[in-house]
Design an enzyme around this catalytic site. Structure first.
Site, short mmCIF file in Angstrom:
data_model
loop_
_atom_site.label_atom_id
_atom_site.label_comp_id
_atom_site.label_asym_id
_atom_site.label_seq_id
_atom_site.Cartn_x
_atom_site.Cartn_y
_atom_site.Cartn_z
N GLU A 1 1.01 -1.49 -0.07
CA GLU A 1 0.25 -0.17 -0.12
C GLU A 1 0.93 0.83 -0.13
O GLU A 1 2.05 1.52 0.58
CB GLU A 1 -1.04 0.34 1.26
CG GLU A 1 -1.69 -0.91 1.02
CD GLU A 1 -2.70 -0.58 2.51
OE1 GLU A 1 -3.45 -1.35 2.68
OE2 GLU A 1 -2.44 -0.41 3.62
N CYS A 2 0.91 2.41 -0.80
CA CYS A 2 0.58 3.69 -1.18
C CYS A 2 2.79 3.65 -0.72
O CYS A 2 3.46 2.99 -1.86
CB CYS A 2 0.71 3.96 0.30
SG CYS A 2 0.92 6.13 -0.31
N GLY A 3 2.76 3.53 0.56
CA GLY A 3 4.69 3.47 0.55
C GLY A 3 5.43 2.54 0.13
O GLY A 3 6.81 2.03 -0.13
N MET B 1 5.87 1.95 -3.36
CA MET B 1 6.52 2.96 -4.04
C MET B 1 7.50 2.36 -4.01
O MET B 1 9.02 2.51 -5.12
CB MET B 1 6.33 4.01 -3.28
CG MET B 1 5.32 5.18 -3.64
SD MET B 1 5.26 6.22 -2.41
CE MET B 1 6.95 7.33 -2.34
N GLY C 1 -0.54 -1.31 -4.82
CA GLY C 1 -0.91 -0.02 -5.54
C GLY C 1 -0.85 1.29 -4.54
O GLY C 1 -0.95 1.11 -3.29
#
Length: 457
Positions: A332-334, A337, A429
């Site tokens: 998720e998110c971080g 990335m 994502g």
């Protein structure tokens, strides 16, 4: 079921809720109370202050995520009669979904949990207008939950003048005032407050702030308000589906300075579904936990630690090999990335990352996505057919590979957009998901981890 409780709410963001809440939690703890804390809304950082700095149990409650009855049950979960519960509100008291709906607001949470409200009012720069502002909030309080007022950033002299007027005109108890605390600065950045470990001497600062609070605010008055809370019915919750003990997979959870955004109830649901959680650091560890069967890479601030993450090549290689070898992963998110080929920070420098996704992640310098979403899959896998899960997005970074396997719905506007890279074992994502909004999601993670465990035998 009786439980002493109080909500710290405010007229608007920036009124000092977090400082007052942390100081009150510390003061109550010093007074011998068995304190537990809750944060209204999806914010990760305030519960970290409650838990890490004050050593107080804390978790999120959100009426958009889980509706009225389930949210109430999450509040009552692991209840003990000795608990003194302090709920920290979000934004202004009545500000909910999209700024206009009641769902997700502090007031909605106080309403369904029947929690008395202490209204924190930032009075700096105000005179008699403070009375009018409070009068408006009281008039809008249809359930008469506001039981007290605390005047923040106010001088002793003006407080002694204003308190009797407030109590006489509005018939509301004023529990005290709090002078401006310039020495305590809870600094912010683009995703909210700085993390507890980033603020030098924060533990001692909050202890001193709690001591100052007790000089000008009546703890006995606050306790009396908390004790006035009515009893709540504790209905039975449906138990989470579990796998057999022989299929007891290990989920490796990234947790360090870069990856620290986790909802306590998400981790609890994974454990209730049969998983064992093994925490590791993508910054400091050279290898994944022994025998792990799935990866959970949460959000956080990987951009602040991009150099350290990139330098840990052994961890990057191991994660890439594990995922390419079939290990299930939720990111998720971080965490999402981190799985890119490279992460480009605000200064334009690109750092090599895990390379699971052949794409670049980069800082846009602006807010890309913000707010609540309801997520559904185009092809069911992690969720039942026609199922959805609720979550939140808040990021300044964007990706060349945001994914198209799910659809995010904005609940107020009805706008939709594609997101998430997904297959039978990936769910990667930007969205932060709240598993209690659909516990089947957590159960599926554990199920595919158990399948992978069997394959490796």
């Amino acid at each position: 079921m009786k439980r002493n409780r109080i909500m710290i709410a405010a007229l608007k963001s920036g009124s000092g809720k977090t400082t007052i809440t942390c100081a009150l939690l510390q003061a109550l703890k010093d007074a011998g109370e068995q304190v537990v804390a809750y944060k209204c809304g999806p914010d990760y950082i305030d519960p970290m202050f409650h838990k890490k700095i004050l050593d107080i149990s804390s978790k999120n409650l959100d009426t958009f995520f889980t509706g009225e009855e389930e949210t109430k049950q999450l509040f009552l979960q692991n209840y003990t009669p000795q608990d003194f519960a302090v709920l920290e509100g979000v934004m202004g008291l009545y500000d909910g979904l999209g700024g206009i709906r009641k769902e997700g607001s502090s007031y909605h949470l106080a309403s369904i949990t029947r929690t008395p409200i202490l209204l924190v009012v930032d009075a700096k720069g105000m005179g008699r207008s403070v009375i009018a502002a409070i009068a408006g909030f009281l008039a809008y309080d249809k359930e008469h939950l506001i039981k007290g007022v605390l005047l923040n950033r106010m001088s002793k002299g003006y407080y002694e003048t204003l308190k009797p007027l407030l109590e006489e005109e509005l018939h509301i108890e004023v529990v005290g005032y709090f002078p401006e605390q310039k020495e305590l600065q809870l600094e912010s950045r683009h995703l909210g407050l700085k993390l507890p470990d980033e603020i030098a001497g924060i533990k001692q600062q909050l202890k001193q702030t709690a001591d100052e609070l007790q000089k000008t605010v009546s703890l006995s008055a606050i306790t009396k308000i908390a004790q006035s809370a009515e009893a709540l019915d504790n209905g039975l919750r449906e138990a989470a589906p579990t796998i057999t003990e022989k299929e007891h997979p290990v989920i490796a959870v990234a947790k360090d300075e870069a990856f620290c955004f986790y909802y306590e109830d998400n981790l609890r649901l994974l454990e209730e579904a049969g998983a064992e959680l093994a925490f590791f650091s993508p910054i400091h560890d050279s290898a994944l936990p022994d025998g792990c069967d799935a990866l959970l890479l949460g959000g956080g601030y990987p951009e602040l630690y991009a150099a350290q993450l990139s330098a840990n090549s052994s961890m990057l290689c191991e994660i890439r090999r594990a995922i390419q070898g079939g290990m299930p992963v939720v990111a998720e998110c971080g965490g999402f990335m981190y799985l890119h080929t490279s992460l480009e920070t605000r200064d334009g420098k690109a750092y090599p990352m895990a390379g699971v996704l052949d794409a670049k992640c980069y800082d846009t310098g602006r807010l890309v996505r913000f707010g609540y979403i309801e997520l559904s899959e185009k092809e069911p896998a992690f969720l039942p057919e026609n199922g959805h899960i609720r979550g939140h997005e808040f990021h300044y970074f964007d990706s060349e590979a945001n994914g198209t396997d799910c659809v995010a719905l904005k609940p107020v506007t009805g706008r939709t957009y594609a997101c998430v890279n997904k297959n039978a074992r990936w769910f990667i994502g930007f969205p932060h998901l709240y598993y209690p909004s659909n516990p089947a999601f957590a159960a599926h993670i554990v199920e595919i981890a158990a399948q992978y465990h069997k394959e490796r035998k």
